[in-house]
Each structure stands twice: as C-alpha cells, then as structure tokens.
Write a protein that holds these residues in place. Sequence first.
Motif, mmCIF file in Angstrom:
data_model
loop_
_atom_site.group_PDB
_atom_site.id
_atom_site.type_symbol
_atom_site.label_atom_id
_atom_site.label_comp_id
_atom_site.label_asym_id
_atom_site.label_seq_id
_atom_site.Cartn_x
_atom_site.Cartn_y
_atom_site.Cartn_z
ATOM 1 N N TYR A 69 0.847 -1.189 0.000
ATOM 2 C CA TYR A 69 0.000 0.000 0.000
ATOM 3 C C TYR A 69 0.886 1.243 0.000
ATOM 4 C CZ TYR A 69 0.900 -0.237 5.065
ATOM 5 O OH TYR A 69 1.503 -0.319 6.300
ATOM 6 N N PHE A 70 0.324 2.345 -0.469
ATOM 7 C CA PHE A 70 1.076 3.588 -0.568
ATOM 8 C C PHE A 70 1.290 4.189 0.819
ATOM 9 C CE2 PHE A 70 -1.075 3.382 -4.756
ATOM 10 C CZ PHE A 70 0.069 3.327 -5.545
ATOM 11 N N VAL A 71 2.470 4.770 1.009
ATOM 12 C CA VAL A 71 2.817 5.342 2.300
ATOM 13 C C VAL A 71 3.045 6.843 2.209
ATOM 14 C CG1 VAL A 71 4.528 5.345 4.159
ATOM 15 C CG2 VAL A 71 3.842 3.190 3.109
ATOM 16 N N GLU A 72 3.846 7.258 1.221
ATOM 17 C CA GLU A 72 4.271 8.664 1.238
ATOM 18 C C GLU A 72 4.696 9.122 -0.150
ATOM 19 O OE1 GLU A 72 7.579 11.418 3.647
ATOM 20 O OE2 GLU A 72 7.762 9.224 3.582
ATOM 21 N N LEU A 73 4.498 10.397 -0.404
ATOM 22 C CA LEU A 73 5.060 11.089 -1.551
ATOM 23 C C LEU A 73 6.041 12.102 -0.994
ATOM 24 C CD1 LEU A 73 4.703 11.371 -4.724
ATOM 25 C CD2 LEU A 73 3.313 13.387 -4.202
ATOM 26 N N ARG A 74 7.324 11.904 -1.283
ATOM 27 C CA ARG A 74 8.346 12.772 -0.687
ATOM 28 C C ARG A 74 9.117 13.501 -1.778
ATOM 29 N NH1 ARG A 74 12.906 10.362 3.318
ATOM 30 N NH2 ARG A 74 11.028 9.997 4.580
ATOM 31 N N ARG A 75 9.307 14.802 -1.575
ATOM 32 C CA ARG A 75 10.026 15.606 -2.556
ATOM 33 C C ARG A 75 11.480 15.172 -2.670
ATOM 34 N NH1 ARG A 75 9.470 21.223 0.608
ATOM 35 N NH2 ARG A 75 7.631 20.107 1.368
ATOM 36 N N ASP A 76 12.026 15.327 -3.854
ATOM 37 C CA ASP A 76 13.430 15.030 -4.109
ATOM 38 C C ASP A 76 14.223 16.312 -3.877
ATOM 39 O OD1 ASP A 76 15.925 14.341 -4.984
ATOM 40 O OD2 ASP A 76 15.322 13.695 -6.983
ATOM 41 N N HIS A 77 14.924 16.383 -2.751
ATOM 42 C CA HIS A 77 15.648 17.605 -2.393
ATOM 43 C C HIS A 77 16.866 17.835 -3.284
ATOM 44 C CE1 HIS A 77 13.333 18.500 1.258
ATOM 45 N NE2 HIS A 77 13.310 17.187 1.465
ATOM 46 N N SER A 79 16.840 17.755 -6.553
ATOM 47 C CA SER A 79 16.436 18.345 -7.832
ATOM 48 C C SER A 79 15.925 19.764 -7.615
ATOM 49 C CB SER A 79 15.355 17.493 -8.485
ATOM 50 O OG SER A 79 14.195 17.458 -7.673
ATOM 51 N N GLU A 80 15.785 20.501 -8.689
ATOM 52 C CA GLU A 80 15.269 21.861 -8.610
ATOM 53 C C GLU A 80 13.791 21.835 -8.257
ATOM 54 O OE1 GLU A 80 16.216 24.505 -11.792
ATOM 55 O OE2 GLU A 80 18.064 23.441 -12.287
ATOM 56 N N ARG A 81 13.386 22.820 -7.472
ATOM 57 C CA ARG A 81 12.000 22.848 -7.019
ATOM 58 C C ARG A 81 11.022 22.928 -8.177
ATOM 59 N NH1 ARG A 81 11.870 26.878 -1.713
ATOM 60 N NH2 ARG A 81 13.306 25.648 -0.409
ATOM 61 N N LYS A 82 11.378 23.674 -9.215
ATOM 62 C CA LYS A 82 10.464 23.870 -10.337
ATOM 63 C C LYS A 82 10.150 22.554 -11.062
ATOM 64 C CE LYS A 82 14.044 24.942 -13.755
ATOM 65 N NZ LYS A 82 14.521 25.943 -14.748
ATOM 66 N N ASP A 83 11.034 21.549 -10.928
ATOM 67 C CA ASP A 83 10.800 20.264 -11.588
ATOM 68 C C ASP A 83 9.704 19.455 -10.896
ATOM 69 O OD1 ASP A 83 12.773 20.830 -13.412
ATOM 70 O OD2 ASP A 83 14.348 19.798 -12.288
ATOM 71 N N LEU A 84 9.462 19.763 -9.600
ATOM 72 C CA LEU A 84 8.457 19.027 -8.822
ATOM 73 C C LEU A 84 8.701 17.521 -8.904
ATOM 74 C CD1 LEU A 84 5.201 21.017 -9.683
ATOM 75 C CD2 LEU A 84 6.579 21.166 -7.612
ATOM 76 N N ARG A 85 9.924 17.131 -8.573
ATOM 77 C CA ARG A 85 10.281 15.710 -8.586
ATOM 78 C C ARG A 85 10.027 15.104 -7.216
ATOM 79 N NH1 ARG A 85 12.774 11.927 -11.450
ATOM 80 N NH2 ARG A 85 12.993 13.386 -13.183
ATOM 81 N N PHE A 86 9.384 13.921 -7.225
ATOM 82 C CA PHE A 86 9.007 13.261 -5.982
ATOM 83 C C PHE A 86 9.374 11.780 -6.029
ATOM 84 C CE2 PHE A 86 6.278 16.946 -6.101
ATOM 85 C CZ PHE A 86 6.198 17.347 -4.770
ATOM 86 N N HIS A 87 9.466 11.182 -4.836
ATOM 87 C CA HIS A 87 9.653 9.744 -4.675
ATOM 88 C C HIS A 87 8.356 9.161 -4.104
ATOM 89 C CE1 HIS A 87 13.854 10.503 -5.361
ATOM 90 N NE2 HIS A 87 13.983 11.157 -4.232
ATOM 91 N N ILE A 88 7.955 8.017 -4.621
ATOM 92 C CA ILE A 88 6.773 7.313 -4.117
ATOM 93 C C ILE A 88 7.243 6.170 -3.218
ATOM 94 C CG2 ILE A 88 4.742 5.945 -4.706
ATOM 95 C CD1 ILE A 88 4.631 7.385 -7.361
#
Length: 264
Positions: A69-77, A79-88
């Motif tokens: 089951y899904f737990v968290e969506l965490r930002r990728d620190h 990468s640049e903020r404007k890219d909105l990159r996340f880890h699932i």
Amino acid sequence: LVGLGMRPGSLPSMINDVLLPDEVRTYIQDHKIDVIVTDVLNGVVKDMPSDPLERIVCEIARHSVSLPYFVELRRDHASERKDLRFHIYVAVRGQRVKIHSFAFGEMIFTAPEVPQDDEVEQPPAEESAEEDPKEARAKRIRRLEEEGQLQSFLEDFFAKSFGKVCIDDFLSFNSRCESLSEAPCPGGLVIHTARAAARLTDELLVAACLATDTMRLTYLQQQLAKAGAQPSPPLQSRKHFSAWRSRWPRLAMPIFFGGGPSVL
C-alpha cells in the motif's frame, strides 16, 4: 528440530488446547501460524545463519499475503524545485520502500485567462526600463517560496488521499486526485487538474506494477476483471495460443502457423 536430529512434525504443537481460548486456537489454526513459525525455526537451526533474527523476519514476511500500500510522496531535495520531482514510497510486507520517482514538471500548469486587448491597461513607455536587481532577487525568492509551498501541499495531499491505500485500488486513483484543484501554484499560474491527475495516476500505476513485479498490461487486465469486465487473456507463452485462436483473423492463420499459401 531438524538440526537437532528431530523429524519435521515431531515437535509438540504450539497450540496448548488447555491454556488457549477457542477463538485464539482457531485463529492460529486458520492462519497456520504454528506450522509457519516451526518451519522457519527449523530452517534457522539447520542453516545457522550469522544473523538468525534477520532470517526469521525475512522468512516470516515471505508468507505474508497482504498487498503493498502507498505510504508517502516525498520531494526530491536533490532536484530543482520547479521540476516538482518526488519519490513514491510503499509498504511491502511491512517494509517501507522507495519504489518509484517521477517529476510533475510544468505540464500540470496552465496560464490564467488573459483579458481582451482592449481591457489591458498599457503601461507608460518610460516604465519599460530594466528591472531593478533587488526587485528581481525578491521575485526569485518569492518564486522559490511558492514552489516550496506547492511541494508541501502535494506531500500533504498524498498523505490524505493515498496514505495506506492498497496498490490494487487503481479504479479509485483518479477520483482521489480531485483535491489537486486546491494546489497553490507559483507565479500566478493555474493548475490543470485533469492533466495533473492523469500524470499522478499514470505514475502510481508504474509504482503499483513495480511493487508487485507485474507488467502494466497484466495489472490493467486484473483491474478490468476486478471491475466485472472480461479482459483479453494473457499472451506470454505458447501455452496461451489456444485461448487466442478464436480471436485471430482467419487470413492470418496460414502465415502464423507456416501453412499453405496465404490469401494475401
């Protein structure tokens, strides 16, 4: 125990019929807890691994039948903020795992509606000079703050909408994205809710397949069957040909099976 010269099955039962209540004894028997634990301990004593507790945990987890089951969506620190990159992150057999990474990018935004030309107030010509460096710096800082607020919103949104949601609940993914419309957007932009929902749903599909080691086609076929539809049968090996024989065009049969001259 096997390692001590005892035959499998010769151990006394873990269920004490005298001490255990009926519901507890039934629960243990239904889930085969005594059998599984006994087998795991037999294997540990026989192999004598350097870390017996790790072996016990891994072997018991292998018997788990619960879906991830899904737990968290965490930002990728990184990468640049404007890219909105996340880890699932998902929970797989009790373990928290980073299963997939992706970037929303700027494709989820759309520009606000611009009034007609006759409604736009034209600035005086003398105000078209170069922007003040301090003002430009203030704008960049404000933009970074707004992008950080959007990242925080997306993390909180995921925790509320997808936290502890089973990866097998794909048919609800899109409806769970409705609150994306409330996202604070940087630079006066407007979020395109449908586009953002489609992007996130697609990436969650990838994460679900990775968590279960399943091909996307197979996963979607399972979802269609779960919804009551009749998806096409699998076609992964020669043994599946018979199920597909009635679905193939007749004119393709001589070519595929190496028969006589085709009508083509």
